[in-house]
Design an enzyme around this catalytic site. Structure first.
Site, PDB file in Angstrom:
ATOM      1  N   ASP A  53      36.548  98.951  45.518  1.00 48.92           N
ATOM      2  CA  ASP A  53      37.966  98.604  45.469  1.00 48.92           C
ATOM      3  C   ASP A  53      38.133  97.111  45.226  1.00 48.92           C
ATOM      4  O   ASP A  53      38.927  96.680  44.379  1.00 48.92           O
ATOM      5  CB  ASP A  53      38.617  99.024  46.788  1.00 48.92           C
ATOM      6  CG  ASP A  53      40.069  98.588  46.880  1.00 48.92           C
ATOM      7  OD1 ASP A  53      40.854  98.907  45.970  1.00 48.92           O
ATOM      8  OD2 ASP A  53      40.426  97.918  47.873  1.00 48.92           O
ATOM      9  N   GLU A 125      36.196 104.481  42.658  1.00 49.10           N
ATOM     10  CA  GLU A 125      35.939 103.176  43.263  1.00 49.10           C
ATOM     11  C   GLU A 125      34.509 103.098  43.788  1.00 49.10           C
ATOM     12  O   GLU A 125      33.850 102.059  43.662  1.00 49.10           O
ATOM     13  CB  GLU A 125      36.932 102.925  44.390  1.00 49.10           C
ATOM     14  CG  GLU A 125      38.354 102.676  43.914  1.00 49.10           C
ATOM     15  CD  GLU A 125      39.339 102.513  45.041  1.00 49.10           C
ATOM     16  OE1 GLU A 125      40.379 101.861  44.836  1.00 49.10           O
ATOM     17  OE2 GLU A 125      39.088 103.057  46.148  1.00 49.10           O
TER      18      GLU A 125
END
Length: 244
Positions: A53, A125
């Site tokens: 992320d 992610e």
């Protein structure tokens, strides 16, 4: 069921070879799979999701800084937020067919976890995080450039409107056909192929009287999105030819 497809196919799509392949395996392992009896000390993907992320946010922001010159910090921030939001990341995960590689527990499998937007976005992610841990930031940038082809220019003059929501090709096609043809696209399920656990859906798209393209996918949503993307490309080229 652990996963549907072989990881080697994903490596070919990513165009990246892991030095430590266990990182990719971890990125594709959901906590529901680890939580089942007999899994031992196997790790799930939440830690890689965390680092992915952060890296994705930086990589996308850096590329926007380079490509979107002479624009304000505020506009860059909005563009970055748009390109890393969960709905966009889930569409990228669908393009990579990440749902087919996931290791899921029985509960998630039964609740169609392979099609859940949040789960797919988190897995995307985690894969980015795994690549970063296995290599470096420049390598991640190269992978992002491949996966985000054309997406950095979606907000530039002449591009599809922001409200098309990056990766949501059905909404983009609807906006485009309303503007240029005063009609809405229609989707029709043409056929289903394969065994029940690995079903492939095929949809066609009609605009007015014309059937313009077909899309295939492991879910109805994925097939419709692919068909919409193909149709949008076809119609944009037709409009460009008329204006040349």
């Amino acid at each position: 069921m652990d996963s549907i497809k072989k990881v080697s196919e994903l490596l070919e799509t990513l165009k990246y070879n892991f030095k430590d392949e266990s990182l990719l395996e971890t990125a594709l392992t959901h906590s529901s799979w680890v939580g089942e009896p007999g899994r031992g000390d196997v790790q799930h993907n939440e830690r890689l999701e965390y680092i992915g992320d952060a890296v994705l946010d930086l990589a996308v922001g850096y590329r926007l800084y380079q490509k979107s010159k002479a624009v304000s910090e505020g506009f860059l921030t909005k563009k970055r937020a748009f390109l890393v939001q969960k709905s966009f990341l889930s569409s990228k995960a669908e393009q990579l067919e990440l749902g087919s590689y996931l290791k899921l527990g029985k509960g998630e499998e039964m609740s169609k976890g392979r099609e859940k937007d949040s789960l797919l976005a988190n897995c995307f992610e985690a894969v980015i995080g795994a690549i970063f841990v296995d290599s470096d930031f420049d390598t991640v940038l190269a992978v992002i450039d491949q996966l985000y082809q054309g997406d950095f220019n979606l907000f530039e003059p002449g591009s599809i409107s922001v409200s098309s929501r990056v990766g949501d090709f059905k909404s983009a096609l609807q906006e485009f056909t309303q503007e240029h043809f005063k009609s809405l696209p229609e989707y029709k399920l043409v056929s289903k192929e394969g065994p029940e656990h690995e079903k492939i859906f095929i949809f066609e798209v009609r605009v007015g009287e014309q059937i313009l393209s077909q899309g295939r996918g492991k879910s109805k949503k994925q097939a419709q999105q692919q068909a919409a993307q193909k149709t949008l490309d076809i119609l944009k080229k037709k409009i460009e030819m008329k204006t040349d």
